[in-house]
Design an enzyme around this catalytic site. Structure first.
Site, short mmCIF file in Angstrom:
data_model
loop_
_atom_site.label_atom_id
_atom_site.label_comp_id
_atom_site.label_asym_id
_atom_site.label_seq_id
_atom_site.Cartn_x
_atom_site.Cartn_y
_atom_site.Cartn_z
N SER A 1 30.76 12.67 -3.85
CA SER A 1 31.92 11.89 -4.25
C SER A 1 33.12 12.82 -4.31
CB SER A 1 31.67 11.29 -5.64
OG SER A 1 32.90 10.85 -6.20
N MET B 1 40.00 7.29 0.75
CA MET B 1 41.11 7.82 -0.05
C MET B 1 41.23 9.33 0.16
SD MET B 1 41.45 5.47 -3.37
CE MET B 1 40.17 6.21 -4.36
N GLY B 2 40.62 9.83 1.23
CA GLY B 2 40.74 11.25 1.55
C GLY B 2 39.82 12.13 0.74
N HIS C 1 31.68 10.68 3.82
CA HIS C 1 32.67 10.06 4.72
C HIS C 1 32.31 10.36 6.18
CE1 HIS C 1 35.27 10.79 1.02
NE2 HIS C 1 35.38 9.48 1.18
P1 AMP Z 1 36.50 6.80 -1.08
O1 AMP Z 1 37.27 7.79 -0.28
O2 AMP Z 1 35.75 7.41 -2.23
O3 AMP Z 1 37.29 5.59 -1.44
O4 AMP Z 1 35.34 6.27 -0.13
C1 AMP Z 1 35.62 5.82 1.17
C2 AMP Z 1 34.34 5.26 1.75
O5 AMP Z 1 33.35 6.28 1.77
C3 AMP Z 1 33.76 4.10 0.91
O6 AMP Z 1 33.26 3.11 1.80
C4 AMP Z 1 32.66 4.77 0.14
O7 AMP Z 1 31.62 3.88 -0.22
C5 AMP Z 1 32.17 5.80 1.14
N1 AMP Z 1 31.46 6.89 0.48
C6 AMP Z 1 31.89 7.63 -0.58
N2 AMP Z 1 30.94 8.51 -0.95
C7 AMP Z 1 29.88 8.32 -0.11
C8 AMP Z 1 28.58 8.92 0.00
N3 AMP Z 1 28.17 9.89 -0.82
N4 AMP Z 1 27.77 8.46 0.98
C9 AMP Z 1 28.16 7.47 1.83
N5 AMP Z 1 29.37 6.87 1.77
C10 AMP Z 1 30.22 7.28 0.81
#
Ligand code: AMP
Length: 290
Positions: A184, A28-29, A35
Protein backbone atom coordinates in the site's frame (compact mmCIF):
# COMPACT_ATOMS: atom_id res chain seq x y z
CA UNK A 1 5.55 6.73 -23.19
CA UNK A 2 3.66 10.03 -23.30
CA UNK A 3 3.21 12.11 -20.15
CA UNK A 4 -0.12 13.92 -20.45
CA UNK A 5 -0.26 16.83 -18.02
CA UNK A 6 -3.67 18.27 -18.83
CA UNK A 7 -7.04 17.38 -20.34
CA UNK A 8 -6.24 18.86 -23.77
CA UNK A 9 -3.14 16.68 -24.09
CA UNK A 10 -5.16 13.63 -23.07
CA UNK A 11 -7.90 14.31 -25.62
CA UNK A 12 -5.34 14.79 -28.42
CA UNK A 13 -3.61 11.52 -27.45
CA UNK A 14 -6.93 9.63 -27.27
CA UNK A 15 -8.01 10.93 -30.69
CA UNK A 16 -4.72 9.67 -32.13
CA UNK A 17 -5.53 6.20 -30.68
CA UNK A 18 -9.20 6.17 -31.66
CA UNK A 19 -8.87 2.80 -33.43
CA UNK A 20 -7.14 1.06 -30.50
CA UNK A 21 -8.66 -0.55 -27.41
CA UNK A 22 -7.57 1.22 -24.24
CA UNK A 23 -7.20 -0.15 -20.71
CA UNK A 24 -6.96 2.35 -17.87
CA UNK A 25 -5.39 1.86 -14.45
CA UNK A 26 -6.54 4.64 -12.11
CA UNK A 27 -4.14 5.34 -9.21
CA UNK A 28 -3.19 7.98 -6.69
CA UNK A 29 0.51 7.48 -7.46
CA UNK A 30 3.35 6.42 -5.13
CA UNK A 31 3.37 3.35 -7.33
CA UNK A 32 4.46 -0.04 -6.00
CA UNK A 33 4.45 -3.64 -7.20
CA UNK A 34 0.68 -3.88 -6.58
CA UNK A 35 0.05 -1.11 -9.12
CA UNK A 36 2.56 -2.70 -11.51
CA UNK A 37 0.62 -5.96 -11.40
CA UNK A 38 -2.51 -4.05 -12.49
CA UNK A 39 -0.52 -2.50 -15.34
CA UNK A 40 0.67 -5.92 -16.46
CA UNK A 41 -2.90 -7.18 -16.39
CA UNK A 42 -4.06 -4.10 -18.33
CA UNK A 43 -1.44 -4.80 -21.02
CA UNK A 44 -2.99 -8.23 -21.56
CA UNK A 45 -6.50 -6.77 -21.85
CA UNK A 46 -6.14 -4.02 -24.49
CA UNK A 47 -3.92 -2.55 -27.23
CA UNK A 48 -2.74 0.40 -25.16
CA UNK A 49 -2.54 1.22 -21.45
CA UNK A 50 -3.12 4.54 -19.71
CA UNK A 51 -2.21 4.99 -16.05
CA UNK A 52 -3.81 7.94 -14.28
CA UNK A 53 -2.08 9.50 -11.28
CA UNK A 54 -4.35 11.83 -9.35
CA UNK A 55 -4.59 12.31 -5.59
CA UNK A 56 -8.32 12.95 -5.53
CA UNK A 57 -9.06 15.53 -2.81
CA UNK A 58 -12.80 14.82 -2.63
CA UNK A 59 -12.32 11.23 -1.46
CA UNK A 60 -10.34 12.29 1.63
CA UNK A 61 -12.39 12.86 4.75
CA UNK A 62 -9.31 14.00 6.65
CA UNK A 63 -7.31 17.04 5.45
CA UNK A 64 -4.14 15.82 7.19
CA UNK A 65 -4.36 12.45 5.43
CA UNK A 66 -4.62 14.27 2.08
CA UNK A 67 -1.66 16.53 2.82
CA UNK A 68 0.54 13.66 3.98
CA UNK A 69 -0.38 11.30 1.12
CA UNK A 70 2.95 10.21 -0.45
CA UNK A 71 3.76 11.79 -3.83
CA UNK A 72 6.57 10.41 -5.97
CA UNK A 73 5.64 11.54 -9.49
CA UNK A 74 9.13 11.43 -11.04
CA UNK A 75 9.60 7.82 -9.88
CA UNK A 76 6.07 6.95 -10.99
CA UNK A 77 6.79 8.20 -14.52
CA UNK A 78 9.95 6.07 -14.68
CA UNK A 79 8.13 3.00 -13.28
CA UNK A 80 5.31 3.34 -15.81
CA UNK A 81 7.69 3.82 -18.69
CA UNK A 82 9.66 0.70 -17.67
CA UNK A 83 6.41 -1.26 -17.29
CA UNK A 84 5.44 -0.59 -20.90
CA UNK A 85 2.68 1.94 -20.21
CA UNK A 86 1.70 3.96 -23.30
CA UNK A 87 0.55 7.13 -21.55
CA UNK A 88 0.45 8.48 -18.00
CA UNK A 89 -2.24 11.09 -17.33
CA UNK A 90 -1.50 13.50 -14.48
CA UNK A 91 -4.30 16.06 -14.44
CA UNK A 92 -3.97 19.21 -12.33
CA UNK A 93 -6.46 19.50 -9.46
CA UNK A 94 -7.79 22.79 -10.81
CA UNK A 95 -8.75 21.13 -14.10
CA UNK A 96 -10.54 18.24 -12.41
CA UNK A 97 -12.35 20.48 -9.92
CA UNK A 98 -12.49 24.03 -11.28
CA UNK A 99 -14.17 26.79 -9.30
CA UNK A 100 -17.91 26.21 -9.22
CA UNK A 101 -17.61 22.43 -9.52
CA UNK A 102 -20.75 20.84 -8.05
CA UNK A 103 -21.55 17.46 -9.68
CA UNK A 104 -21.13 14.15 -7.87
CA UNK A 105 -21.90 10.47 -8.53
CA UNK A 106 -22.98 8.29 -5.64
CA UNK A 107 -23.86 4.62 -5.22
CA UNK A 108 -26.29 4.54 -2.29
CA UNK A 109 -27.23 1.71 0.07
CA UNK A 110 -25.28 -0.87 2.08
CA UNK A 111 -22.55 -1.29 -0.52
CA UNK A 112 -21.30 2.22 0.26
CA UNK A 113 -22.66 2.80 3.75
CA UNK A 114 -21.01 -0.18 5.50
CA UNK A 115 -17.35 -0.96 6.36
CA UNK A 116 -15.13 1.84 4.94
CA UNK A 117 -18.28 3.75 3.92
CA UNK A 118 -19.42 3.92 7.55
CA UNK A 119 -16.09 5.12 8.90
CA UNK A 120 -15.17 7.48 6.02
CA UNK A 121 -18.31 9.49 5.19
CA UNK A 122 -18.24 10.79 1.62
CA UNK A 123 -15.20 8.69 0.67
CA UNK A 124 -16.89 6.44 -1.90
CA UNK A 125 -18.86 9.35 -3.35
CA UNK A 126 -15.51 10.98 -4.03
CA UNK A 127 -14.15 7.76 -5.55
CA UNK A 128 -17.12 7.09 -7.87
CA UNK A 129 -17.17 10.73 -8.96
CA UNK A 130 -13.51 10.83 -9.93
CA UNK A 131 -13.59 7.38 -11.57
CA UNK A 132 -16.54 8.34 -13.77
CA UNK A 133 -14.80 11.62 -14.68
CA UNK A 134 -11.60 9.74 -15.57
CA UNK A 135 -13.57 7.25 -17.68
CA UNK A 136 -15.29 10.12 -19.53
CA UNK A 137 -11.89 11.64 -20.23
CA UNK A 138 -9.88 8.52 -21.12
CA UNK A 139 -12.76 6.66 -22.86
CA UNK A 140 -11.32 3.23 -22.03
CA UNK A 141 -12.84 -0.13 -22.98
CA UNK A 142 -11.36 -1.78 -19.88
CA UNK A 143 -10.42 -0.60 -16.38
CA UNK A 144 -8.27 -2.57 -13.96
CA UNK A 145 -8.72 -2.22 -10.19
CA UNK A 146 -7.21 -4.13 -7.25
CA UNK A 147 -9.00 -6.63 -5.05
CA UNK A 148 -7.04 -4.97 -2.25
CA UNK A 149 -9.83 -2.34 -2.23
CA UNK A 150 -12.62 -4.84 -2.76
CA UNK A 151 -15.46 -2.63 -1.53
CA UNK A 152 -14.31 0.11 -3.92
CA UNK A 153 -14.22 -2.34 -6.87
CA UNK A 154 -17.73 -3.63 -6.09
CA UNK A 155 -19.11 -0.09 -5.80
CA UNK A 156 -17.53 0.90 -9.12
CA UNK A 157 -18.94 -2.22 -10.77
CA UNK A 158 -22.38 -1.23 -9.48
CA UNK A 159 -21.99 2.31 -10.82
CA UNK A 160 -20.91 1.06 -14.27
CA UNK A 161 -23.85 -1.29 -14.44
CA UNK A 162 -26.46 1.18 -13.08
CA UNK A 163 -25.32 4.02 -15.36
CA UNK A 164 -24.77 1.83 -18.47
CA UNK A 165 -21.12 2.89 -18.69
CA UNK A 166 -19.51 0.80 -21.48
CA UNK A 167 -16.32 -0.05 -19.56
CA UNK A 168 -15.41 -3.62 -18.56
CA UNK A 169 -14.04 -3.83 -15.04
CA UNK A 170 -11.26 -6.29 -14.25
CA UNK A 171 -10.38 -6.96 -10.60
CA UNK A 172 -6.78 -8.15 -10.10
CA UNK A 173 -5.49 -10.02 -7.01
CA UNK A 174 -3.84 -8.32 -4.02
CA UNK A 175 -0.05 -8.27 -4.09
CA UNK A 176 1.49 -8.78 -0.64
CA UNK A 177 4.97 -8.31 0.73
CA UNK A 178 6.76 -11.55 1.62
CA UNK A 179 5.71 -11.05 5.26
CA UNK A 180 2.02 -11.02 4.28
CA UNK A 181 1.28 -7.28 4.48
CA UNK A 182 -0.63 -6.05 1.41
CA UNK A 183 1.43 -3.48 -0.48
CA UNK A 184 0.00 0.00 0.00
CA UNK A 185 1.24 3.50 -0.73
CA UNK A 186 0.52 4.28 2.92
CA UNK A 187 2.96 1.60 4.19
CA UNK A 188 5.86 4.07 3.79
CA UNK A 189 4.32 6.07 6.64
CA UNK A 190 4.69 3.14 9.06
CA UNK A 191 7.90 3.20 11.07
CA UNK A 192 9.88 -0.01 11.53
CA UNK A 193 7.89 -0.80 14.68
CA UNK A 194 4.60 0.14 13.04
CA UNK A 195 5.31 -2.25 10.21
CA UNK A 196 5.83 -5.12 12.64
CA UNK A 197 2.56 -4.27 14.39
CA UNK A 198 0.80 -4.07 11.01
CA UNK A 199 1.62 -7.72 10.38
CA UNK A 200 -0.97 -8.59 13.04
CA UNK A 201 -3.56 -7.65 10.41
CA UNK A 202 -2.93 -10.43 7.86
CA UNK A 203 -1.98 -12.78 10.72
CA UNK A 204 -5.32 -12.18 12.48
CA UNK A 205 -7.24 -12.68 9.23
CA UNK A 206 -5.35 -15.87 8.53
CA UNK A 207 -6.02 -17.19 12.06
CA UNK A 208 -9.72 -16.46 11.67
CA UNK A 209 -9.75 -18.19 8.31
CA UNK A 210 -8.08 -21.26 9.82
CA UNK A 211 -10.62 -21.27 12.68
CA UNK A 212 -13.39 -21.10 10.06
CA UNK A 213 -11.82 -24.07 8.24
CA UNK A 214 -11.83 -25.92 11.60
CA UNK A 215 -15.58 -25.35 11.99
CA UNK A 216 -15.93 -21.96 13.73
CA UNK A 217 -18.75 -20.16 11.91
CA UNK A 218 -19.96 -17.64 14.51
CA UNK A 219 -19.07 -14.25 13.03
CA UNK A 220 -18.47 -12.59 16.35
CA UNK A 221 -15.96 -15.32 17.32
CA UNK A 222 -14.10 -14.91 14.03
CA UNK A 223 -13.98 -11.15 14.57
CA UNK A 224 -12.74 -11.71 18.15
CA UNK A 225 -9.80 -13.72 16.81
CA UNK A 226 -8.76 -10.74 14.68
CA UNK A 227 -9.17 -8.34 17.62
CA UNK A 228 -7.08 -10.58 19.91
CA UNK A 229 -4.26 -10.59 17.42
CA UNK A 230 -4.34 -6.83 16.90
CA UNK A 231 -5.06 -5.37 20.29
CA UNK A 232 -2.05 -6.83 22.10
CA UNK A 233 -0.02 -4.10 20.40
CA UNK A 234 0.01 -0.57 21.82
CA UNK A 235 -0.82 2.07 19.22
CA UNK A 236 -3.19 -0.22 17.32
CA UNK A 237 -6.81 0.85 17.07
CA UNK A 238 -9.44 -1.20 15.23
CA UNK A 239 -11.65 0.95 13.01
CA UNK A 240 -13.91 -1.96 12.09
CA UNK A 241 -13.83 -5.75 11.77
CA UNK A 242 -16.87 -7.38 10.25
CA UNK A 243 -18.18 -10.42 8.42
CA UNK A 244 -20.56 -9.56 5.57
CA UNK A 245 -22.05 -11.27 2.54
CA UNK A 246 -20.03 -10.48 -0.52
CA UNK A 247 -22.84 -9.63 -2.92
CA UNK A 248 -24.78 -7.13 -0.79
CA UNK A 249 -22.58 -6.43 2.26
CA UNK A 250 -25.36 -7.50 4.62
CA UNK A 251 -24.09 -8.39 8.11
CA UNK A 252 -23.75 -12.09 8.79
CA UNK A 253 -24.26 -13.88 12.12
CA UNK A 254 -23.29 -17.37 10.96
CA UNK A 255 -20.50 -17.22 8.38
CA UNK A 256 -20.48 -19.27 5.19
CA UNK A 257 -17.67 -19.99 2.75
CA UNK A 258 -17.20 -16.99 0.45
CA UNK A 259 -18.32 -14.44 3.05
CA UNK A 260 -16.05 -11.43 3.44
CA UNK A 261 -14.09 -10.79 6.66
CA UNK A 262 -12.92 -7.20 6.33
CA UNK A 263 -10.81 -5.17 8.73
CA UNK A 264 -9.57 -1.58 8.96
CA UNK A 265 -7.06 -0.47 11.58
CA UNK A 266 -5.05 2.53 12.59
CA UNK A 267 -1.41 1.62 13.31
CA UNK A 268 0.21 4.59 15.05
CA UNK A 269 -2.33 6.76 13.23
CA UNK A 270 -1.85 5.19 9.75
CA UNK A 271 -5.03 3.63 8.38
CA UNK A 272 -4.67 0.21 6.73
CA UNK A 273 -7.28 -2.20 5.36
CA UNK A 274 -7.19 -5.90 4.59
CA UNK A 275 -9.68 -8.72 4.08
CA UNK A 276 -10.09 -12.40 3.32
CA UNK A 277 -12.83 -14.44 1.76
CA UNK A 278 -13.65 -17.11 4.36
CA UNK A 279 -12.73 -20.60 3.20
CA UNK A 280 -10.30 -19.12 0.67
CA UNK A 281 -6.58 -19.94 0.50
CA UNK A 282 -4.36 -19.35 3.54
CA UNK A 283 -2.26 -16.17 3.54
CA UNK A 284 1.51 -16.54 3.64
CA UNK A 285 2.05 -14.62 6.89
CA UNK A 286 5.08 -14.36 9.17
CA UNK A 287 4.64 -16.36 12.37
CA UNK A 288 4.03 -14.54 15.63
CA UNK A 289 7.21 -13.50 17.49
CA UNK A 290 7.72 -15.31 20.86
P1 AMP B 1 -4.36 3.62 -4.98
O1 AMP B 1 -3.23 4.26 -5.71
O2 AMP B 1 -4.00 3.14 -3.61
O3 AMP B 1 -5.63 4.41 -5.04
O4 AMP B 1 -4.67 2.27 -5.76
C1 AMP B 1 -4.85 2.27 -7.16
C2 AMP B 1 -5.27 0.87 -7.57
O5 AMP B 1 -4.27 -0.05 -7.18
C3 AMP B 1 -6.57 0.42 -6.89
O6 AMP B 1 -7.36 -0.29 -7.83
C4 AMP B 1 -6.07 -0.48 -5.79
O7 AMP B 1 -7.01 -1.47 -5.42
C5 AMP B 1 -4.85 -1.10 -6.44
N1 AMP B 1 -3.91 -1.61 -5.45
C6 AMP B 1 -3.41 -0.95 -4.37
N2 AMP B 1 -2.62 -1.77 -3.65
C7 AMP B 1 -2.63 -2.98 -4.28
C8 AMP B 1 -2.01 -4.25 -4.01
N3 AMP B 1 -1.23 -4.44 -2.95
N4 AMP B 1 -2.25 -5.26 -4.87
C9 AMP B 1 -3.05 -5.08 -5.97
N5 AMP B 1 -3.66 -3.92 -6.27
C10 AMP B 1 -3.46 -2.87 -5.44
Amino acid sequence: MQTLRNIDELRTWRAAHAQRTVAVVPTMGALHAGHLSLIERARSEADVVVVTVFVNPIQFDDAEDLESYPQTLDDDIIACSQAGVDAIFVPPRAEMYPNGYCTFTEVVGPLSSTLCGASRPGHFRGVTTVVLKLFNLVQPQVAVFGEKDLQQALIIQRMLSDLHVPVRLVVAPTIRDIDGLPLSSRNVRLGEEGRLKALALPRGLDKANRAFADGETTSIKLVEIVYEELLVHPGVEVDYADVVQLHNFADVTEAKAGDLLAVAVFIDGVRLIDHILLGGPALAVVPEAD
